[in-house]
Design a protein around this motif. Structure first.
Motif, PDB file in Angstrom:
ATOM      1  N   GLY A  16       0.802  -1.222   0.000  1.00 13.79           N
ATOM      2  CA  GLY A  16       0.000   0.000   0.000  1.00 13.79           C
ATOM      3  C   GLY A  16       0.828   1.262   0.000  1.00 13.79           C
ATOM      4  O   GLY A  16       0.458   2.249   0.615  1.00 13.79           O
ATOM      5  N   ILE A  17       1.934   1.234  -0.691  1.00  7.65           N
ATOM      6  CA  ILE A  17       2.851   2.364  -0.704  1.00  7.65           C
ATOM      7  C   ILE A  17       3.062   2.837  -2.144  1.00  7.65           C
ATOM      8  O   ILE A  17       2.737   2.142  -3.084  1.00  7.65           O
ATOM      9  CB  ILE A  17       4.215   1.983  -0.065  1.00  7.65           C
ATOM     10  N   GLU A  18       3.588   4.039  -2.264  1.00  7.46           N
ATOM     11  CA  GLU A  18       3.914   4.567  -3.587  1.00  7.46           C
ATOM     12  C   GLU A  18       5.181   3.865  -4.072  1.00  7.46           C
ATOM     13  O   GLU A  18       6.139   3.688  -3.328  1.00  7.46           O
ATOM     14  CB  GLU A  18       4.133   6.076  -3.494  1.00  7.46           C
ATOM     15  N   ILE A  19       5.182   3.461  -5.334  1.00  5.75           N
ATOM     16  CA  ILE A  19       6.280   2.679  -5.900  1.00  5.75           C
ATOM     17  C   ILE A  19       7.107   3.531  -6.864  1.00  5.75           C
ATOM     18  O   ILE A  19       6.567   4.316  -7.637  1.00  5.75           O
ATOM     19  CB  ILE A  19       5.713   1.452  -6.660  1.00  5.75           C
ATOM     20  N   THR A  20       8.430   3.366  -6.802  1.00  4.66           N
ATOM     21  CA  THR A  20       9.336   3.969  -7.775  1.00  4.66           C
ATOM     22  C   THR A  20      10.139   2.849  -8.429  1.00  4.66           C
ATOM     23  O   THR A  20      10.203   1.739  -7.900  1.00  4.66           O
ATOM     24  CB  THR A  20      10.313   4.968  -7.117  1.00  4.66           C
ATOM     25  N   ILE A  21      10.739   3.154  -9.535  1.00  6.11           N
ATOM     26  CA  ILE A  21      11.567   2.172 -10.242  1.00  6.11           C
ATOM     27  C   ILE A  21      13.032   2.447  -9.916  1.00  6.11           C
ATOM     28  O   ILE A  21      13.522   3.556 -10.129  1.00  6.11           O
ATOM     29  CB  ILE A  21      11.330   2.233 -11.769  1.00  6.11           C
ATOM     30  N   HIS A  22      13.701   1.431  -9.400  1.00  2.00           N
ATOM     31  CA  HIS A  22      15.128   1.525  -9.057  1.00  2.00           C
ATOM     32  C   HIS A  22      15.920   0.685 -10.050  1.00  2.00           C
ATOM     33  O   HIS A  22      15.641  -0.499 -10.229  1.00  2.00           O
ATOM     34  CB  HIS A  22      15.353   0.995  -7.631  1.00  2.00           C
ATOM     35  N   HIS A  23      16.884   1.298 -10.709  1.00  2.00           N
ATOM     36  CA  HIS A  23      17.780   0.567 -11.610  1.00  2.00           C
ATOM     37  C   HIS A  23      18.815  -0.149 -10.747  1.00  2.00           C
ATOM     38  O   HIS A  23      19.572   0.505 -10.028  1.00  2.00           O
ATOM     39  CB  HIS A  23      18.447   1.514 -12.604  1.00  2.00           C
ATOM     40  N   LEU A  24      18.822  -1.475 -10.787  1.00  2.00           N
ATOM     41  CA  LEU A  24      19.739  -2.236  -9.945  1.00  2.00           C
ATOM     42  C   LEU A  24      21.190  -1.903 -10.259  1.00  2.00           C
ATOM     43  O   LEU A  24      22.037  -1.890  -9.366  1.00  2.00           O
ATOM     44  CB  LEU A  24      19.465  -3.728 -10.078  1.00  2.00           C
ATOM     45  N   ILE A  25      21.484  -1.628 -11.501  1.00  2.00           N
ATOM     46  CA  ILE A  25      22.763  -1.019 -11.886  1.00  2.00           C
ATOM     47  C   ILE A  25      22.392   0.401 -12.313  1.00  2.00           C
ATOM     48  O   ILE A  25      21.645   0.588 -13.278  1.00  2.00           O
ATOM     49  CB  ILE A  25      23.449  -1.788 -13.021  1.00  2.00           C
ATOM     50  N   PRO A  26      22.840   1.404 -11.573  1.00  2.00           N
ATOM     51  CA  PRO A  26      22.431   2.784 -11.878  1.00  2.00           C
ATOM     52  C   PRO A  26      22.668   3.165 -13.342  1.00  2.00           C
ATOM     53  O   PRO A  26      23.623   2.705 -13.966  1.00  2.00           O
ATOM     54  CB  PRO A  26      23.302   3.615 -10.931  1.00  2.00           C
ATOM     55  N   LYS A  27      21.777   4.003 -13.848  1.00  2.00           N
ATOM     56  CA  LYS A  27      21.887   4.445 -15.238  1.00  2.00           C
ATOM     57  C   LYS A  27      23.241   5.087 -15.512  1.00  2.00           C
ATOM     58  O   LYS A  27      23.829   4.875 -16.566  1.00  2.00           O
ATOM     59  CB  LYS A  27      20.758   5.416 -15.581  1.00  2.00           C
TER      60      LYS A  27
END
Length: 100
Positions: A16-27
């Motif tokens: 029930g939380i706001e979701i963001t996308i995390h790049h496991l290897i940073p861009k």
């Protein structure tokens, strides 16, 4: 960003939380088209407050590796007890503050 009762953070498991996308290897480290993870905003912020992009790319590039790391595992034990609507404050680690 998405918000729904169905959304679950892949790192802490809260619902029930706001979701963001995390790049496991940073861009910035070449991970633009690499795997991503769906994280709540506090977890995403905490990861970037604790670790450099280089460290994330080389050492902490999976959810499992992040969960097993000592610094983030302490945070995860705490965040799992927090209500999803709480306003969570994030602080940079002492090492990250000293580098700036």
């Amino acid at each position: 960003m998405e918000f729904s009762e169905e959304k679950i953070c892949e790192l802490c498991g809260r619902k029930g939380i706001e979701i963001t996308i995390h790049h496991l290897i940073p861009k910035k480290e070449g991970g633009k088209d690499m795997p991503t993870a769906r994280l709540c905003i506090p977890c995403h912020r905490q990861i970037h407050a604790l670790y450099s992009n280089r460290e994330l790319a080389l050492r902490l590039n999976t959810i499992e590796k992040l969960q097993e790391d000592e610094k983030i595992s302490k945070y995860l034990r705490w965040i799992k007890k927090q209500h999803s609507l709480n306003d969570i404050k994030i602080r940079k680690s002492r090492e990250r503050r000293m580098k700036k």
